[in-house]
Design a protein around this motif. Structure first.
Motif, PDB file in Angstrom:
ATOM      1  N   ILE A 336       0.853  -1.188   0.000  1.00  0.00           N
ATOM      2  CA  ILE A 336       0.000   0.000   0.000  1.00  0.00           C
ATOM      3  C   ILE A 336       0.894   1.245   0.000  1.00  0.00           C
ATOM      4  O   ILE A 336       1.839   1.336   0.771  1.00  0.00           O
ATOM      5  N   VAL A 337       0.565   2.202  -0.860  1.00  0.00           N
ATOM      6  CA  VAL A 337       1.383   3.414  -1.013  1.00  0.00           C
ATOM      7  C   VAL A 337       0.478   4.633  -0.900  1.00  0.00           C
ATOM      8  O   VAL A 337      -0.550   4.727  -1.586  1.00  0.00           O
ATOM      9  N   ALA A 338       0.865   5.562  -0.011  1.00  0.00           N
ATOM     10  CA  ALA A 338       0.100   6.798   0.136  1.00  0.00           C
ATOM     11  C   ALA A 338       0.447   7.772  -0.974  1.00  0.00           C
ATOM     12  O   ALA A 338       1.580   7.789  -1.483  1.00  0.00           O
ATOM     13  N   MET A 339      -0.506   8.590  -1.327  1.00  0.00           N
ATOM     14  CA  MET A 339      -0.273   9.599  -2.345  1.00  0.00           C
ATOM     15  C   MET A 339       0.646  10.676  -1.796  1.00  0.00           C
ATOM     16  O   MET A 339       0.649  10.957  -0.596  1.00  0.00           O
ATOM     17  N   ALA A 340       1.486  11.265  -2.658  1.00  0.00           N
ATOM     18  CA  ALA A 340       2.406  12.309  -2.242  1.00  0.00           C
ATOM     19  C   ALA A 340       1.633  13.513  -1.688  1.00  0.00           C
ATOM     20  O   ALA A 340       0.516  13.809  -2.116  1.00  0.00           O
ATOM     21  N   LEU A 341       2.258  14.198  -0.715  1.00  0.00           N
ATOM     22  CA  LEU A 341       1.633  15.397  -0.174  1.00  0.00           C
ATOM     23  C   LEU A 341       1.541  16.472  -1.251  1.00  0.00           C
ATOM     24  O   LEU A 341       2.339  16.516  -2.186  1.00  0.00           O
ATOM     25  N   ASN A 342       0.570  17.359  -1.092  1.00  0.00           N
ATOM     26  CA  ASN A 342       0.380  18.480  -2.022  1.00  0.00           C
ATOM     27  C   ASN A 342       0.096  18.002  -3.443  1.00  0.00           C
ATOM     28  O   ASN A 342       0.539  18.612  -4.415  1.00  0.00           O
TER      29      ASN A 342
END
Length: 819
Positions: A336-342
């Motif tokens: 699972i990979v979180a989306m980059a900030l901003n």
């Protein structure tokens, strides 16, 4: 056949012998077998054994501190080392010695002088034995694990259906398998459906596995077993058939539930508030829910089989650079990979959404990744509000600088980082002198403008990596994180105090103000962030008590040492700028003939009163501040100039110059040497560079290249203070050097200390074996001189002959010596 098989092993061979020549001989013989390590002392060998874990030890019997018997018995008594084979080496050939070697735990016995081929074969045999033992133990463990952990039931039956073997010892598959079942019929062990199927298929069984599915009713419902049945003959010659079972109940139940689950999933995805996009393993879209259609501007029929980055265009909200879709990272790393900030999503029609959430791989029933799913939602409004609230909570409303809350967090982080990496953190508490009177006379509005102007000026004077915060009123704090020295805070404080001499302009009037600064340093003054600030406050009030318009450290001793260091640094800088460094020369003498064979250039510095400052004080400072390169260059030029003047007098006296590590690191160092030789027309063979052995070991490969460049100029290279650092003979023999200098710490006590004498003797023997010239430092007595001559060291320098002399005194010494 062993399950583990053979591996390419690099063996570690340890030689314990007090004779360095024996070590060199054995190293040449055994180096094809593996890496060679050695120790010249039995007692010192234990730390090395614990570190390298040798595969075999060659142990000399007769050694001064612990003999071979004692070392061997100690190793065999320790469970950690008891299995290491030990081969004794000795010059004795009597059977009694061989018997004692075997009784002590040795596995073989090698006599001196060494027969290279026999010695190599004996060691190689023990290494092979050790590897075989490791492989046998490993194979047994693997076989046992295979039987215990195989995820299936393995059974063997004779032609009548009676049991011969089962790998289920605890009834995990069927309760009827518990206990002694050898000889029992299959119908009494397996459930009726299963035993009937096995007996029915017996006629069809061949050596090729027959596979079929059997359904068994039980209390929990239905169980499904995949059966593999084949004919075979056991090791004792009994004909029968092998039956293995695999429980596939979960798979069957999963398939039955798949349709209803897919339907529930479809309804859920179409009704939730988050956008969902699914792809295959290549990133081609296979599904989009209605929310994803609305946010991307793409209809599902148009988006199918399109690349996800075509439909879902992500950019960084700050840089506007295109972002890699996290779905590809989830596919590549299978997590699972979180989306980059901003992150920003640009829809097909141009609308922009601030989005967040995550991507995850999709797996089939076998755990294989068959695609990925992207789940995201619009956070534009929430992000804007959160950023605004966070900024207001952590920043001063008047100056927009970090406030006390944010400062406290950064102080804690800075102290933790400094503690982890061995650095320092400093807090500078800046207070405007007499601001209350200024504020009362000008009014609060202009007072606030003064605070803002002060914040702007302070911010312009510090690097972006430092934190400038306002505590309230007229107090500011500068946090220096990741500071490498206390002196940096002193330099910054000086800069801040001096910068306040520039007047501030308010309401078209100029106002001059000054500041008082208190400095506290972690970990010198404080153990945590809270104490750091408290001590900075104490130091600031001390600065006010001492007259304002200044800075003060929390520690008087530290402040005193910093001021002394600052004075020394100023003195050193001025000496370098104005070419006021002195170079003294200490003669090198032929110990046998008393001739001058060279001179060592030694830098000297005087203070404002003309008193000499010890090199032990200003040389480390020069290295720390980076002045060592300019200092070294100035000394080099002065030494070359003096050597040329001796040459003009008809005196062929080589000059040696000490070179710091930072000079060698300078990519232009070889050019500097070449220019010095050219400028003073000094023959290259009259210049020698001295570098410590420790410096040689910092980056051996790079140092070898640089030494080659310098040697190509025709100069000589000397290893200074040999024996005081950590030397690797394997590296040392690769360096193309000419001279080895024996450190004065060994020469000083060589006649009073047996160990120092043996070290000097060994260094001389090593230098001779490598074809190096030898110079002993610190020769102070005729007895030392005579002892060095007896050990074949022919050159020396020290107070017996002369202290370091100024250029004029050295010239007088030359003339006196000639006379």
């Amino acid at each position: 056949m062993l399950l583990s098989g053979y591996t390419n092993t690099v063996y570690r061979i340890l030689i314990i012998d007090d004779d360095i020549q024996n070590i060199f001989v054995l190293e040449d013989i055994l180096s094809p077998l593996g890496n060679i390590y050695f120790s010249e002392s039995g007692s010192n060998a234990f730390a090395l054994i614990d570190k390298i874990k040798p595969d075999v030890i060659l142990l000399d019997i007769e050694m001064p501190d612990m003999d071979g018997w004692q070392v061997c018995r100690a190793l065999k008594a320790d469970p950690r080392y008891s299995d290491i084979p030990i081969i004794f080496i000795t010059g004795h050939t009597e059977p009694e010695f061989e018997r004692l070697a075997l009784e002590s735990g040795g596995v073989d016995f090698i006599t001196k002088p060494f027969n290279a081929s026999i010695c190599c074969l004996r060691v190689h045999t023990q290494l092979q034995f050790r590897q075989q033992n490791h492989l046998i133990v490993k194979a047994k463990e693997e076989l046992q694990q295979l039987v215990n952990q195989v995820p299936m039931l393995i059974t063997y039956w004779d032609s009548s259906g009676n049991n011969l073997f089962s790998n289920d010892y605890s009834g995990n598959w069927f309760e009827t398998l518990i206990g002694h079942i050898d000889g029992q019929h299959i119908s009494t062990i397996f459930p009726p459906e299963l035993s009937a199927a096995v007996l029915r298929h017996q006629k069809q069984t061949t050596s090729e596995p027959l596979k079929y599915i059997v359904t068994v009713k039980n209390q929990l419902g239905m169980s499904f077993y995949e059966v593999f049945q084949s004919k075979m003959k056991s090791a004792v010659g009994i004909d029968g058939y092998l039956v293995t079972l695999v429980d596939v109940s979960e798979v069957k139940h999963a398939k039955q539930a798949l349709y209803s689950e897919k339907e529930r999933l479809r309804v859920t995805l179409n009704s939730i508030g988050d956008a969902v996009i699914a792809t295959d393993t290549r990133g081609l879209i296979t599904f989009m829910n209605p929310i994803a259609e609305r946010m991307t501007g793409w209809r599902i029929k148009d988006a199918l089989h399109q690349k996800i980055e075509t439909v879902m265009q992500l950019r960084d909200s700050n840089t506007r650079h295109t972002l890699l879709n996290p779905l590809y990272i989830a596919l590549r790393e299978q997590r699972i990979v979180a989306m980059a900030l901003n992150s920003q999503l640009t829809a097909r029609g141009g609308q922009v959404f601030a989005v967040e959430d995550s991507a995850a791989p999709i797996r089939n029933e076998n755990g294989e990744v068959i695609g990925a799913i992207m789940v995201f939602h619009d956070v534009s409004e929430a992000m804007a509000m959160a950023m605004k609230m966070s900024h207001l909570a952590n920043h001063d409303q008047l100056t927009d600088l970090p406030n006390r809350i944010l400062l406290q967090d950064r102080l804690s982080v800075a102290c933790s980082a400094a503690e982890s990496f061995g650095n320092k953190a400093a807090a500078l508490l800046v207070d405007i002198d007499h601001f209350k009177y200024l504020n009362d006379s000008l009014g609060h509005q202009l007072g606030d403008e003064m605070i803002c102007l002060m914040a702007q000026r302070l911010r312009s004077l510090i690097p972006p990596s430092y934190t400038l915060a306002r505590l309230g009123g007229d107090e500011f704090v500068i946090l220096m994180s990741d500071a490498h020295s206390v002196e940096a805070s002193s330099v910054l404080a000086t800069k801040l105090v001096e910068a306040m001499h520039e007047p501030f302009v308010l309401a078209e009037q100029k106002f001059s103000v000054s500041v008082s600064i208190g400095i506290s340093v972690f970990p010198n003054d404080a153990k945590d962030a809270e104490e750091l600030m408290r001590h900075a406050d104490v130091a600031m009030y001390r600065a006010k008590q001492e007259g304002r318009n200044r800075f003060s450290f929390f520690s008087h001793d530290l402040e005193s040492s910093i001021r002394e260091r600052h004075q020394l640094e100023t003195c050193l800088r001025n000496a370098i700028i104005h070419d006021e460094l002195f170079v003294h020369y200490q003669p090198k003498i032929n110990l046998a003939t008393n001739e001058i064979v060279g001179a060592e250039a030694l830098v000297r510095l005087t203070d404002s009163e003309g008193l000499f400052i010890s090199p032990n004080e200003f040389i480390p400072l020069a290295e720390e501040t980076g002045l060592i390169i300019k200092l070294g260059k100035q000394v080099l030029y002065k030494a070359c100039q003096e050597a040329k003047s001796w040459l003009n007098m008809g005196l062929n006296i080589p000059i040696s110059v000490n070179v710091a590590v930072a000079q060698f690191a300078d990519p232009h160092f070889a050019n500097i040497i070449e220019k010095a030789l050219h400028d003073y027309q000094l023959p290259a063979e009259l210049l020698e560079l001295e570098i410590t052995e420790t410096a040689l070991m910092i980056d051996a490969a790079d140092m070898q290249t640089k030494l080659y460049q310098l040697k190509s100029l025709g100069i000589k290279i000397s290893i200074d203070d040999f024996g005081t650092g950590y030397s690797s003979l394997a590296y040392l023999k690769k360096f193309n050097v000419d001279v080895m200098k024996i450190d004065m710490s060994f020469v000083k006590d060589m006649l009073n200390n047996k160990h120092d004498y043996e070290i000097v003797k060994t260094i001389i023997s090593l230098g001779q074996s490598m074809g190096l010239a030898l110079i002993a430092e610190g020769v102070e007595t005729n007895e030392q001189r005579q002892a060095l001559l007896e050990l074949d060291c022919l050159m020396g320098q020290g107070y017996l002959f002369s202290r370091p002399l100024s250029a004029s005194d050295f010239n007088a010494f030359i003339l006196q010596h000639k006379g």
